[in-house]
Scaffold this motif. Structure first.
Motif, short mmCIF file in Angstrom:
data_model
loop_
_atom_site.label_atom_id
_atom_site.label_comp_id
_atom_site.label_asym_id
_atom_site.label_seq_id
_atom_site.Cartn_x
_atom_site.Cartn_y
_atom_site.Cartn_z
N ILE A 10 -0.63 2.50 -4.08
CA ILE A 10 0.62 1.95 -3.58
C ILE A 10 1.41 3.04 -2.86
O ILE A 10 1.46 4.18 -3.30
N TRP A 14 7.42 2.24 -2.04
CA TRP A 14 7.50 1.03 -2.87
C TRP A 14 8.35 1.27 -4.10
O TRP A 14 8.18 2.26 -4.81
N SER A 15 9.27 0.36 -4.33
CA SER A 15 10.11 0.42 -5.53
C SER A 15 10.65 -0.98 -5.78
O SER A 15 11.45 -1.50 -5.00
N VAL A 16 10.21 -1.59 -6.85
CA VAL A 16 10.65 -2.94 -7.18
C VAL A 16 10.63 -3.12 -8.69
O VAL A 16 9.75 -2.58 -9.37
N LEU A 21 10.47 -8.68 -8.51
CA LEU A 21 9.16 -9.20 -8.13
C LEU A 21 9.03 -10.67 -8.50
O LEU A 21 8.55 -11.49 -7.72
N ARG A 133 1.03 3.75 -10.09
CA ARG A 133 1.18 3.30 -8.71
C ARG A 133 -0.17 2.89 -8.12
O ARG A 133 -0.54 3.30 -7.02
N ALA A 153 2.53 -8.28 0.47
CA ALA A 153 3.41 -7.58 1.41
C ALA A 153 4.67 -8.39 1.69
O ALA A 153 5.75 -7.83 1.95
N MET A 156 6.74 -7.81 -1.67
CA MET A 156 7.10 -6.46 -2.10
C MET A 156 7.26 -5.55 -0.89
O MET A 156 6.27 -5.12 -0.29
N GLU A 157 8.48 -5.28 -0.55
CA GLU A 157 8.77 -4.41 0.60
C GLU A 157 8.30 -2.99 0.31
O GLU A 157 8.50 -2.46 -0.78
N GLY A 158 7.66 -2.38 1.30
CA GLY A 158 7.21 -1.00 1.15
C GLY A 158 5.95 -0.83 0.35
O GLY A 158 5.65 0.28 -0.10
N LEU A 159 5.18 -1.91 0.15
CA LEU A 159 3.97 -1.82 -0.67
C LEU A 159 3.02 -0.77 -0.12
O LEU A 159 2.54 0.09 -0.86
N ALA A 161 -0.07 -0.50 0.59
CA ALA A 161 -1.28 -0.28 -0.20
C ALA A 161 -2.44 0.17 0.67
O ALA A 161 -2.70 -0.41 1.71
#
Length: 320
Positions: A10, A14-16, A21, A133, A153, A156-159, A161
């Motif tokens: 990840i 990413w931070s959720v 989520l 992560r 995607a 989850m913003e900023g994933l 992967a």
């Protein structure tokens, strides 16, 4: 719980939270295909309980499930119906429909037939390890994994992967293990593998339920055939098939790993199975990465073509 594992790193942005989520997934809850809809994709309850949460946290591990439903009308049926309709038009008007009109006719026929088509459903297990992560997708093909990533995607913003990459390629490592007959620490080589030639012949040799510590296997490798699949067991607890693209397939837990408590409730069984499965795989993955020379961390520096410009800009910038 998992049959295949494709492992993704990840991204750093990413931070959720679990609550965020869940709220995001609710906007993409699965709805069955409409009458003329060919495909529907959405999230369903991992526990299988109606109107339950779409993400479950078990021992700090987040579990999700993506449902995919499709309807398809066989091309042979559409073509047959189209020929019948073309013949009717030709008999009634004396003219034969052109290519564009025939294509439009087929599209109309497909829409007419879709409400009568059978639906096909399939689900994909998804597991997020927020501490490590890592994102794990239970998919046997890259296409299926890409569908999951597309949906994630959106939730989850900023994933960001990216498939894990290792210092040593799986092909090179598997070749070494087979030739030297010395698997990495904690692993054993089982009785199944696939060797494929890299030349134009594309020759393939497969061994199934067969000892691999034989001269014949080494000779195939010395003659240019490379392993694309190799069955292995980790710590006598988890067996799997390692592929040349670092996919873990045919994942199976050895008898005795799971606690067979017939008296446990469905909810308790889900929690226990999830905790055991994720716990074992969480230990397997680092050992496998170490056996492959460690994870290859992608360089985040700018592309070479941009680097000189950035360097000049930085040199011209006043210090602060």
């Amino acid at each position: 719980m998992f049959k295949n594992v494709m492992v993704y790193r990840i991204g750093p942005a990413w931070s959720v939270s679990l609550e965020q989520l869940e709220a995001n997934l609710q906007t993409m809850r699965f709805v069955e295909c409409g009458l003329t809809q060919e495909k529907s994709v959405g999230w369903v309850e991992p526990r299988g309980e109606a109107n339950g949460p779409l993400v479950e946290s078990v021992g700090g591990q987040w579990l999700l499930k993506l449902m995919l439903e499709s309807k398809a009308v066989p091309a042979s049926v559409i073509n047959r119906k189209a020929k019948e309709r073309v013949a009717q038009i030709e008999a009634a008007t004396g003219r034969k429909p052109g290519k564009k009109e025939t294509r439009d006719l087929k599209e109309e026929l497909k829409l007419d037939l879709l409400p009568m088509a059978f639906t096909k459903q399939g689900s994909v297990q998804v597991w997020i390890d927020p501490e490590a992560r890592l994102l794990m997708i239970d998919a046997a093909s890259q296409g299926k994994a890409d569908e999951v990533l597309t949906c994630l995607a959106k939730s989850m913003e900023g994933l960001g992967a990216m498939l894990l990459q290792t210092t040593a390629s799986p092909v090179a490592a598997m070749s070494e293990w087979l030739v030297s007959q010395e698997p990495p620490a904690g692993f054993s080589v089982d009785r199944e593998c696939e060797l494929k030639a890299g030349d134009e012949s594309k020759a393939v040799v497969r061994y199934s339920r067969h000892a691999l510590d034989i001269d014949e296997v080494q000779q195939h490798i010395n003659h240019g055939k490379l392993p694309t699949r190799l069955a292995m067991t980790w710590e006598g607890r988890v067996s799997f098939m390692l592929t040349d693209t670092l996919q873990i397939k045919k994942l199976a837990f050895v008898d005795g790993v799971f606690d067979d408590d017939a008296s446990a409730s469905k909810a308790d069984r889900f929690d226990a199975d999830a905790a055991i499965a994720t716990g074992e795989i969480r230990k397997l993955i680092p050992d496998l990465l170490e056996a492959l020379g460690g994870e290859l961390v992608m360089d985040a520096t700018p592309p070479p073509a941009l680097a000189p410009e950035l360097a000049t800009a930085e040199a011209d910038s006043p210090p602060f």
